[in-house]
Scaffold this active site. Structure first.
Site, mmCIF file in Angstrom:
data_model
loop_
_atom_site.group_PDB
_atom_site.id
_atom_site.type_symbol
_atom_site.label_atom_id
_atom_site.label_comp_id
_atom_site.label_asym_id
_atom_site.label_seq_id
_atom_site.Cartn_x
_atom_site.Cartn_y
_atom_site.Cartn_z
ATOM 1 N N GLN A 78 0.838 -1.201 0.000
ATOM 2 C CA GLN A 78 0.000 0.000 0.000
ATOM 3 C C GLN A 78 0.874 1.253 0.000
ATOM 4 O OE1 GLN A 78 -3.625 -0.338 0.448
ATOM 5 N NE2 GLN A 78 -3.536 1.732 -0.327
ATOM 6 N N PHE A 79 1.423 1.612 -1.161
ATOM 7 C CA PHE A 79 2.294 2.785 -1.224
ATOM 8 C C PHE A 79 1.548 4.066 -0.878
ATOM 9 C CE2 PHE A 79 0.496 3.076 -5.433
ATOM 10 C CZ PHE A 79 0.501 4.434 -5.726
ATOM 11 N N THR A 80 0.230 4.064 -1.019
ATOM 12 C CA THR A 80 -0.541 5.278 -0.741
ATOM 13 C C THR A 80 -0.563 5.637 0.742
ATOM 14 O OG1 THR A 80 -2.626 4.048 -0.663
ATOM 15 C CG2 THR A 80 -1.990 5.000 -2.794
#
Length: 144
Positions: A78-80
């Site tokens: 989950q880079f966000t």
């Protein structure tokens, strides 16, 4: 490194119409890797996750860890989690690690976590549908 940890009754991931990972009782972990994160941070975060007392005892107190309840983990990249929204209306992801290094640390996290509890994953970098039956709801942000 950040982990958004959700206590779940069940959680699963679907990619291109196919289920790729599923757990029952345990933790859904959305994992974000930040520029400069290290293997040492992976170790610290794994320790936090498996020992976090997030499951209730008979009195309703957070008393038990994932290890205590013999739960499982579903880990989704989950880079966000490193979105910066301080300026403007479009998030910036400058703090998120580059994909190659992020994948390396993500996979290391899953490998080390798997030494403690059964772990499933999504597919790194894929567009995923994540289904979560949050138990509580209980959601906690961990950062190392």
């Amino acid at each position: 490194m950040r982990a958004l940890v959700q206590r779940v009754k069940a959680s699963w991931v679907v990619v291109n119409g196919k289920e790729v990972g599923r757990i029952e009782k345990g933790l859904n972990i959305l994992l974000g890797v930040r520029v400069g994160d290290t293997e040492e941070k992976v170790d610290k975060l794994v320790e936090k996750v498996v020992h976090l007392r997030i499951f209730e005892d008979e009195r309703g107190k957070f008393q038990y860890s994932l290890l205590d309840v013999k739960g499982s983990a579903l880990v989704v990249s989950q880079f966000t989690l490193y979105a910066n929204t301080q300026k403007g209306r479009r998030p910036s992801f400058e703090e998120a690690e580059k994909p190659d290094r992020a994948k390396e640390l993500y996979e290391l996290f899953v490998k080390k976590l798997s030494q403690y509890v059964p772990a499933q994953t999504g597919i790194f970098g894929a567009h995923m549908e994540v289904f979560i039956i949050n138990d509580g709801p209980v959601t906690i942000l961990l950062e190392v």
